[in-house]
Every structure is written in C-alpha cells, then in structure tokens.
Design an enzyme around this catalytic site. Structure first.
Site, PDB file in Angstrom:
ATOM      1  N   SER A  26       1.083  -1.055   0.396  1.00  0.00           N
ATOM      2  CA  SER A  26       0.087   0.104  -0.025  1.00  0.00           C
ATOM      3  C   SER A  26       1.098   0.881  -0.255  1.00  0.00           C
ATOM      4  O   SER A  26       1.737   1.131   0.551  1.00  0.00           O
ATOM      5  CB  SER A  26      -0.850   0.076   1.349  1.00  0.00           C
ATOM      6  OG  SER A  26      -1.746   1.220   1.664  1.00  0.00           O
ATOM      7  N   TYR A  60      -2.130  -0.881  10.470  1.00  0.00           N
ATOM      8  CA  TYR A  60      -2.252  -1.399   8.512  1.00  0.00           C
ATOM      9  C   TYR A  60      -0.640  -0.928   8.498  1.00  0.00           C
ATOM     10  O   TYR A  60      -0.334  -1.494   7.685  1.00  0.00           O
ATOM     11  CB  TYR A  60      -3.109  -0.755   8.491  1.00  0.00           C
ATOM     12  CG  TYR A  60      -3.438  -1.108   6.521  1.00  0.00           C
ATOM     13  CD1 TYR A  60      -4.327  -2.036   6.573  1.00  0.00           C
ATOM     14  CD2 TYR A  60      -3.457   0.076   5.406  1.00  0.00           C
ATOM     15  CE1 TYR A  60      -4.344  -1.649   4.754  1.00  0.00           C
ATOM     16  CE2 TYR A  60      -2.903   0.100   4.442  1.00  0.00           C
ATOM     17  CZ  TYR A  60      -4.332  -1.195   4.146  1.00  0.00           C
ATOM     18  OH  TYR A  60      -4.073  -1.365   2.632  1.00  0.00           O
TER      19      TYR A  60
HETATM   20  P1  NAD Z   1     -11.033  -6.426  -0.273  1.00  0.00           P
HETATM   21  O1  NAD Z   1     -11.832  -6.261   1.212  1.00  0.00           O
HETATM   22  O2  NAD Z   1     -12.456  -5.982  -1.341  1.00  0.00           O
HETATM   23  O3  NAD Z   1     -10.411  -8.016  -0.603  1.00  0.00           O
HETATM   24  C1  NAD Z   1      -9.948  -8.270   0.625  1.00  0.00           C
HETATM   25  C2  NAD Z   1     -10.075 -10.295   0.595  1.00  0.00           C
HETATM   26  O4  NAD Z   1      -9.534 -10.789   1.378  1.00  0.00           O
HETATM   27  C3  NAD Z   1     -11.039 -11.102   0.295  1.00  0.00           C
HETATM   28  O5  NAD Z   1     -11.003 -11.529  -0.747  1.00  0.00           O
HETATM   29  C4  NAD Z   1     -11.137 -11.343   1.302  1.00  0.00           C
HETATM   30  O6  NAD Z   1     -12.316 -12.551   1.698  1.00  0.00           O
HETATM   31  C5  NAD Z   1      -9.976 -11.969   1.664  1.00  0.00           C
HETATM   32  N1  NAD Z   1      -9.369 -12.179   2.931  1.00  0.00           N
HETATM   33  C6  NAD Z   1     -10.087 -11.029   4.580  1.00  0.00           C
HETATM   34  N2  NAD Z   1      -9.394 -12.052   5.787  1.00  0.00           N
HETATM   35  C7  NAD Z   1      -8.933 -12.857   4.677  1.00  0.00           C
HETATM   36  C8  NAD Z   1      -8.330 -14.092   5.906  1.00  0.00           C
HETATM   37  N3  NAD Z   1      -8.543 -14.319   6.877  1.00  0.00           N
HETATM   38  N4  NAD Z   1      -8.125 -15.446   5.275  1.00  0.00           N
HETATM   39  C9  NAD Z   1      -8.647 -15.635   3.905  1.00  0.00           C
HETATM   40  N5  NAD Z   1      -9.066 -14.465   3.450  1.00  0.00           N
HETATM   41  C10 NAD Z   1      -9.175 -13.504   3.996  1.00  0.00           C
HETATM   42  O7  NAD Z   1      -9.730  -5.405  -0.043  1.00  0.00           O
HETATM   43  P2  NAD Z   1      -8.966  -5.337  -1.195  1.00  0.00           P
HETATM   44  O8  NAD Z   1      -9.547  -3.355  -1.535  1.00  0.00           O
HETATM   45  O9  NAD Z   1      -9.350  -6.254  -2.466  1.00  0.00           O
HETATM   46  O10 NAD Z   1      -7.467  -5.114  -0.673  1.00  0.00           O
HETATM   47  C11 NAD Z   1      -6.660  -6.158  -1.137  1.00  0.00           C
HETATM   48  C12 NAD Z   1      -5.060  -5.611  -0.892  1.00  0.00           C
HETATM   49  O11 NAD Z   1      -4.740  -4.851  -1.367  1.00  0.00           O
HETATM   50  C13 NAD Z   1      -5.314  -5.610   1.109  1.00  0.00           C
HETATM   51  O12 NAD Z   1      -3.774  -6.212   1.467  1.00  0.00           O
HETATM   52  C14 NAD Z   1      -5.439  -4.234   0.773  1.00  0.00           C
HETATM   53  O13 NAD Z   1      -4.332  -3.562   2.135  1.00  0.00           O
HETATM   54  C15 NAD Z   1      -4.451  -3.608  -0.111  1.00  0.00           C
HETATM   55  N6  NAD Z   1      -5.217  -2.312  -0.653  1.00  0.00           N
HETATM   56  C16 NAD Z   1      -5.707  -2.338  -1.186  1.00  0.00           C
HETATM   57  C17 NAD Z   1      -6.180  -0.880  -1.154  1.00  0.00           C
HETATM   58  C18 NAD Z   1      -7.458  -0.019  -1.658  1.00  0.00           C
HETATM   59  O14 NAD Z   1      -8.430   0.943  -1.764  1.00  0.00           O
HETATM   60  N7  NAD Z   1      -8.954  -0.734  -1.742  1.00  0.00           N
HETATM   61  C19 NAD Z   1      -5.182   0.192  -1.295  1.00  0.00           C
HETATM   62  C20 NAD Z   1      -3.618  -0.292  -1.055  1.00  0.00           C
HETATM   63  C21 NAD Z   1      -3.719  -1.580  -0.452  1.00  0.00           C
END
Ligand code: NAD
Length: 257
Positions: A139, A152
């Site tokens: 991130s 985080y």
């Molecule tokens: P999201 O909530 O859409 O997806 C998260 C995924 O992780 C889901 O498939 C969920 O089922 C899975 N998950 C959560 N807990 C779990 C567990 N205990 N075991 C197995 N799977 C689990 O979120 P996203 O935005 O797609 O995030 C994905 C990654 O990207 C994360 O690491 C997040 O920190 C990172 N990220 C997101 C953003 C943003 O703005 N959305 C920005 C930077 C980084």
C-alpha cells in the site's frame, strides 16, 4: 502453463489480478472468504476467461497450517508454483489508545504474517524451479503513514521490508520479490474505511472522500483494480526479471509529496 496463487482473491484487487492472469492463460488458485455458492460462481466465471484451470482453496490467513496447505495443494495439483501474490488484507481505523487488541493482532496476522507463511512454503519450490515471482500487494501505507491506521501502516511497512529481504535471498535463484504500493482503490475494503474514518474524524462520508481520500492523491482519481492487475502481470513476466526488492507506488502521486 504457469500457476499463480492469489490470497484474498474472492473480492477487490485480488479478484482483478486473478481475472487478468486467467485471461493470460495461467492456472489460478483463488483464495478468500465468502459464501460457497458465490465463490463457486466466481471460480467458474474466472475459469471461462482463459485456457488455464482455476481452483479455490479456502485457507484462512490467520492459520499458518492452512497457508502451508494452500501451497502444497497447488504444487500437487499443478506441479509448480510460479507466482504468489500475498494480497489478503483487512483494515481498522481507530485512535491508537482505543485500538482493540484483537484488531491489532488480526491485521498483523492477515496483512503481514500470512505473507511470511506463504513465502516460507513456496520458496523451496521456487528455488528448485529456478523461477519465481513474489508480488505483495502492500500500500502507499507501506511508504508513508496516516493517523488512526497504526496496525495497517505497521503491517504494510513490514511487507515492504519482507520483500526486500526475500529479494536478496531469491536473487541468485531466479526468484524476484516486489511490493506494489497502491493508493486508494474503490473496493469493499475502502467502502468500510470511509464510514470508519468519518466516525474517527467526526466528518461526513462525502467529506472523507473529498477531503481525506482524494486529497491524498494529486490526480484526484482512484487507482483502478485493472491498473494494479496490469502491473502485477508485468512483474510476473521475463521482462521484469531485474526488478526485485522494489516497492512500486501506483498512487496518483500521493507518495511524491
Ligand atoms: P477486499 O476487502 O475487497 O478484499 C480482501 C480479500 O481478502 C477478500 O477476498 C477477503 O475474503 C480476503 N480475506 C480477508 N481476511 C481473510 C482471511 N482471514 N483469510 C483469507 N482471506 C481473507 O479488499 P481490497 O481493497 O481488494 O484489498 C486487497 C489488498 O490490497 C489488501 O492487502 C489491502 O490492504 C491492499 N490495498 C487496498 C487498497 C484500497 O484502496 N482498496 C489500497 C492499497 C492497498
């Protein structure tokens, strides 16, 4: 045919990466939480995108044994583990003095330690293959901080350091390790965060989007899932063999400030 494991690929960024690699002909191992019938519908839809096979493994990222089994199952089924994407993540936004202990522990476990367990299990296979691509979804919060996101930000900075270490260990074995550092992407994770941030800062949700989220990104635009998935596919290619140990921002200029 190459094989990819993406943790947390039932939703958001992970699902977008799964779709892109499936379209490029990879075998894909999906993982994440969700209702079984919805996961099966997702699996079937992603499988239709390309020539590779798509399976689902339900390893909980809180459970090291299940993460090890995710890698073993993939190797047994497809014969190789070429690309791994530690992506699963959760968020909690609260002042540090009020931050619930169980939230701290869960974020460190899911956002950081699960990547360690995944890489620990996959590294011997990748070294033996003399090929591996480890692409963590970190991130912008792996490079800079924001208030109220102590766990985080700590986990994401940890991921960036972990990738540097793994890059050095894999360098002579054809194994690269990098972190993609996205800014804000419109996914379910961010939707929840908008509500929590509004509460923590005493603001309306509309003001959080304009004054907190888009304020952080000079382009004033969200990053898209497709843009991140394209960078991941490039990092998995032979052309990216000399990119390793890097933390690559895709954040609309956020961390340039
Ligand atoms: P999201 O909530 O859409 O997806 C998260 C995924 O992780 C889901 O498939 C969920 O089922 C899975 N998950 C959560 N807990 C779990 C567990 N205990 N075991 C197995 N799977 C689990 O979120 P996203 O935005 O797609 O995030 C994905 C990654 O990207 C994360 O690491 C997040 O920190 C990172 N990220 C997101 C953003 C943003 O703005 N959305 C920005 C930077 C980084």
């Amino acid at each position: 045919m190459k094989t990819i494991i993406i943790t947390g690929s039932t939703s958001g960024i992970g699902l977008g990466i799964a779709e892109n690699f499936a379209s490029a002909g990879y075998n894909v191992v999906l993982n994440g939480l969700g209702k079984p019938d919805e996961i099966e519908a997702t699996r079937a839809r992603v499988a239709d995108l390309g020539a590779g096979e798509v399976i689902f493994h339900g390893a909980n990222m809180l459970k090291p044994d299940e993460i090890t089994d995710l890698v073993k199952t993939t190797r047994d089924k497809f014969g190789s583990v070429d690309v791994i994407i530690p992506n699963a993540g959760i968020q909690h936004v609260e002042k540090i003095e009020d931050f619930p202990l169980e939230k701290w522990d869960a974020i460190i476990a899911i956002n950081l330690s699960s990547a360690f367990h995944l890489i620990r299990a996959a590294m011997p296979i990748m070294k033996q293959q003399e090929f591996g691509r480890i692409i963590a979804i970190a991130s912008a919060h792996g490079l800079v901080a924001s208030p109220f996101k102590s766990s985080y930000v700590a986990a994401k900075h940890g991921i960036v350091g972990l990738m540097k270490t793994v890059a050095l260990e894999g360098a002579e074995f054809g194994v690269t390790a990098n972190a993609i550092c996205p800014g804000y992407v419109e996914t379910p994770l961010v939707s929840g965060q908008i509500a929590d941030t509004a509460k923590a800062r005493g603001m309306s949700e509309e003001d959080v989007i304009s004054d907190v989220i888009l304020k952080a990104q000079p382009t004033k635009q969200f990053v898209t899932v497709e843009q991140i998935a394209s960078l991941a596919l490039f990092l998995a290619s032979d052309q990216a063999a000399q990119i390793t140990g890097a933390a690559l921002p895709m954040d609309g200029g956020w961390t340039a400030q």
